[in-house]
Design an enzyme around this catalytic site. Structure first.
Site, mmCIF file in Angstrom:
data_model
loop_
_atom_site.group_PDB
_atom_site.id
_atom_site.type_symbol
_atom_site.label_atom_id
_atom_site.label_comp_id
_atom_site.label_asym_id
_atom_site.label_seq_id
_atom_site.Cartn_x
_atom_site.Cartn_y
_atom_site.Cartn_z
ATOM 1 N N ASP A 34 0.939 -1.361 -0.279
ATOM 2 C CA ASP A 34 -0.231 0.062 -0.111
ATOM 3 C C ASP A 34 0.761 1.152 -0.186
ATOM 4 O O ASP A 34 0.445 2.361 -0.805
ATOM 5 C CB ASP A 34 -0.833 0.097 1.360
ATOM 6 C CG ASP A 34 -2.043 -0.841 1.026
ATOM 7 O OD1 ASP A 34 -2.264 -1.651 0.069
ATOM 8 O OD2 ASP A 34 -2.695 -1.160 2.263
ATOM 9 N N LYS A 116 -8.955 2.193 10.475
ATOM 10 C CA LYS A 116 -9.140 1.812 8.993
ATOM 11 C C LYS A 116 -8.742 0.181 8.815
ATOM 12 O O LYS A 116 -7.536 -0.283 9.015
ATOM 13 C CB LYS A 116 -8.188 2.645 7.937
ATOM 14 C CG LYS A 116 -8.398 2.251 6.584
ATOM 15 C CD LYS A 116 -9.564 2.611 5.852
ATOM 16 C CE LYS A 116 -9.654 1.976 4.601
ATOM 17 N NZ LYS A 116 -9.612 0.596 4.077
#
Length: 274
Positions: A34, A116
């Protein structure tokens, strides 16, 4: 960098980003981290800001990743499923806070901090308390109809208590780390291939053609947003989370109400350490 070199680099970045988006959203098989992907998007955004004539409506900076697969029926979303912007440092967060204070013309801001989760975003529609449709995020405007697969997830309620007559909520389908490890161990013992990480497994499991395959996977879901409703006007995110629980949804219990920037930073530091 001159305009000609910038144009070439922008074109290369767009192609690379679109390839990685396809791997992540459609094939559930990313081949970079990511952080590496975010670095590509940041470089593209910086170049487009420096050379505004290079910005185009179809640039990855102007769109949300993820197309609808041909195997699923398209579902137009009642409200856009937007992506999150990132803050990578405490200074980034402080700058964001300063912009909010300026726009709102006040400094005493209250926040709800939530973790998250890395899974697959879904939008679920309920009519008169009954679950009627589940869709993936897709490109943010149109998702994939995964209703039959969603019905197999035990944590997702088939009926709600006291909810508005029309309600569209957003959640994140994920696989707990312990369940992921146990599932991979069983597959290894049976001589089957194992999954690379929980996010890939969660996304791939929800987007199965056969709901029986989805049902055999240890999927879970936390909810965090009301996308669309009839007759519901919450005063803030804290009330939304309370009402989601009251209606029957699972909400991540690790969220926290925070007064001011320093309390938000404390929350971030605590969970970074954990």
């Amino acid at each position: 960098m001159d305009a000609e070199r910038a144009a070439r680099r922008v074109a290369d970045l767009r192609g690379e980003i679109e390839r990685h988006r396809k791997l992540y959203y459609q094939e559930s098989a990313p081949d970079i981290s990511d952080a590496q992907y975010d670095a590509l998007e940041r470089e593209l955004a910086r170049l487009e800001a420096e050379f505004p004539t290079l910005v185009s409506p179809d640039s990855p900076t102007q769109t949300v990743g993820g197309a609808v697969a041909e195997a699923f029926s398209p579902v137009p979303h009642a409200a856009p499923l937007l992506s999150l912007d990132n803050a990578f440092t405490e200074n980034d967060l402080a700058d964001w806070h300063a912009r909010l204070c300026k726009v709102l013309e006040r400094n005493d801001l209250e926040f709800v901090c939530e973790l998250k989760l890395d899974g697959l975003s879904v939008a679920l529609t309920y009519r008169d308390g009954a679950f009627v449709q589940g869709a993936t995020r897709g490109d943010g405007q149109t998702g994939e109809d995964v209703t039959a697969n969603v019905r197999t997830i035990a944590e997702i309620p088939a009926r709600l208590k006291g909810a508005p007559p029309l309600l569209v909520v957003r959640g994140e389908v994920y696989i707990p780390i312990r369940a992921f490890a146990e599932f991979n161990t069983r597959r290894e013992e049976e001589g089957q291939g194992i999954f690379a990480n929980p996010r890939n497994m969660a996304a791939g499991s929800l987007r199965q053609i056969d709901p029986n395959v989805t049902a055999a996977r240890p999927l879970a879901c936390f909810f965090y947003q009301v996308l669309h409703s009839r007759g519901y006007a919450p005063e803030g995110q804290s009330q939304v989370l309370d009402d989601l629980v009251r209606w029957g949804f699972a909400v991540d219990p690790r969220h926290r109400n925070c007064h001011g920037l320093e309390a938000v930073l404390d929350y971030c530091r605590e969970w970074t350490a954990k």
